[in-house]
Write a protein that holds these residues in place. Sequence first.
Motif, short mmCIF file in Angstrom:
data_model
loop_
_atom_site.label_atom_id
_atom_site.label_comp_id
_atom_site.label_asym_id
_atom_site.label_seq_id
_atom_site.Cartn_x
_atom_site.Cartn_y
_atom_site.Cartn_z
N UNK A 97 9.59 -57.59 9.67
CA UNK A 97 9.91 -56.23 9.24
C UNK A 97 9.45 -55.19 10.26
N UNK A 98 8.23 -55.33 10.72
CA UNK A 98 7.67 -54.34 11.66
C UNK A 98 7.74 -54.89 13.08
N UNK A 99 8.07 -54.07 14.04
CA UNK A 99 8.08 -54.54 15.43
C UNK A 99 6.65 -54.83 15.90
N UNK A 100 6.50 -55.80 16.77
CA UNK A 100 5.20 -56.17 17.31
C UNK A 100 4.97 -55.34 18.56
N UNK A 101 3.91 -54.53 18.55
CA UNK A 101 3.66 -53.60 19.66
C UNK A 101 2.62 -54.11 20.65
N UNK A 102 1.64 -54.89 20.16
CA UNK A 102 0.60 -55.35 21.08
C UNK A 102 0.21 -56.79 20.73
N UNK A 103 -0.72 -57.33 21.52
CA UNK A 103 -1.13 -58.72 21.35
C UNK A 103 -1.79 -58.96 19.99
N UNK A 104 -2.52 -57.98 19.51
CA UNK A 104 -3.18 -58.12 18.21
C UNK A 104 -2.15 -58.30 17.10
N UNK A 105 -1.14 -57.46 17.08
CA UNK A 105 -0.09 -57.58 16.06
C UNK A 105 0.69 -58.89 16.23
N UNK A 106 0.82 -59.36 17.46
CA UNK A 106 1.48 -60.64 17.70
C UNK A 106 0.72 -61.77 17.02
N UNK A 107 -0.59 -61.81 17.22
CA UNK A 107 -1.40 -62.86 16.59
C UNK A 107 -1.43 -62.73 15.07
N UNK A 108 -1.49 -61.52 14.58
CA UNK A 108 -1.49 -61.33 13.12
C UNK A 108 -0.18 -61.78 12.50
N UNK A 109 0.92 -61.42 13.13
CA UNK A 109 2.23 -61.83 12.59
C UNK A 109 2.37 -63.35 12.63
N UNK A 110 1.94 -63.95 13.74
CA UNK A 110 2.03 -65.41 13.84
C UNK A 110 1.12 -66.11 12.84
N UNK A 111 -0.08 -65.59 12.64
CA UNK A 111 -1.00 -66.24 11.71
C UNK A 111 -0.47 -66.20 10.28
N UNK A 112 0.12 -65.09 9.89
CA UNK A 112 0.68 -65.00 8.54
C UNK A 112 1.86 -65.95 8.39
N UNK A 113 2.76 -65.91 9.34
CA UNK A 113 3.96 -66.74 9.25
C UNK A 113 3.60 -68.23 9.29
N UNK A 114 2.75 -68.63 10.22
CA UNK A 114 2.38 -70.04 10.32
C UNK A 114 1.52 -70.47 9.12
N UNK A 115 0.68 -69.59 8.63
CA UNK A 115 -0.10 -69.92 7.44
C UNK A 115 0.79 -70.20 6.24
N UNK A 116 1.82 -69.40 6.06
CA UNK A 116 2.75 -69.62 4.94
C UNK A 116 3.49 -70.95 5.13
N UNK A 117 3.93 -71.23 6.35
CA UNK A 117 4.62 -72.50 6.61
C UNK A 117 3.70 -73.68 6.33
N UNK A 118 2.45 -73.60 6.76
CA UNK A 118 1.50 -74.68 6.49
C UNK A 118 1.25 -74.87 5.00
N UNK A 119 1.15 -73.77 4.27
CA UNK A 119 0.97 -73.88 2.82
C UNK A 119 2.18 -74.53 2.15
N UNK A 120 3.37 -74.17 2.58
CA UNK A 120 4.59 -74.78 2.02
C UNK A 120 4.62 -76.26 2.34
N UNK A 121 4.30 -76.64 3.58
CA UNK A 121 4.25 -78.06 3.95
C UNK A 121 3.25 -78.81 3.07
N UNK A 122 2.09 -78.23 2.86
CA UNK A 122 1.07 -78.88 2.04
C UNK A 122 1.48 -79.02 0.59
N UNK A 123 2.07 -77.98 0.03
CA UNK A 123 2.51 -78.02 -1.37
C UNK A 123 3.61 -79.06 -1.55
N UNK A 124 4.56 -79.10 -0.64
CA UNK A 124 5.63 -80.11 -0.74
C UNK A 124 5.07 -81.52 -0.60
#
Length: 142
Positions: A71-98
């Motif tokens: 939704x929000x554009x990534x402006x700096x390295x901090x936002x890049x890591x935050x966006x990746x951590x949220x997205x990958x965390x959700x994917x890992x949770x879905x993999x674990x639940x399945x």
Amino acid sequence: MDLTVIAYIVYLLVSVGLTVWVARTLSRNGRVFLADVLHGNEKLADAVNHLLVVGFYLVNLGFVALHLSQDDPVADARQLFEALSVKLGVVLLVLGVLHLANVYVLNRIRRRGTLDREQRPPVAPQGYIPPAGGWSAPTART
């Protein structure tokens, strides 16, 4: 290159890599479990294992694709890591639940098969043996 595009690329590489690794691990180690659940029928265990892997890929890669947008554009390295951590965390949770859902269902099937085996007598009845001591069955009155 825009940091949002870099976030997408890293997200896709890591998510697809994790999905493939988890699917291969579950397939390799789940085969023995499936053979036990299916009472030693190796051919059926291999077929079910393959179908489960295909379903696992479809569900997980579909989720990864749906969860790609940012939704929000990534402006700096901090936002890049935050966006990746949220997205990958959700994917890992879905993999674990399945994974846990698959193991739960297969364990229920295995337990039901084990209970069925325990309820059958180990040897079929051979016939009637009267009790010792001269006891006789009551006769019908006429």
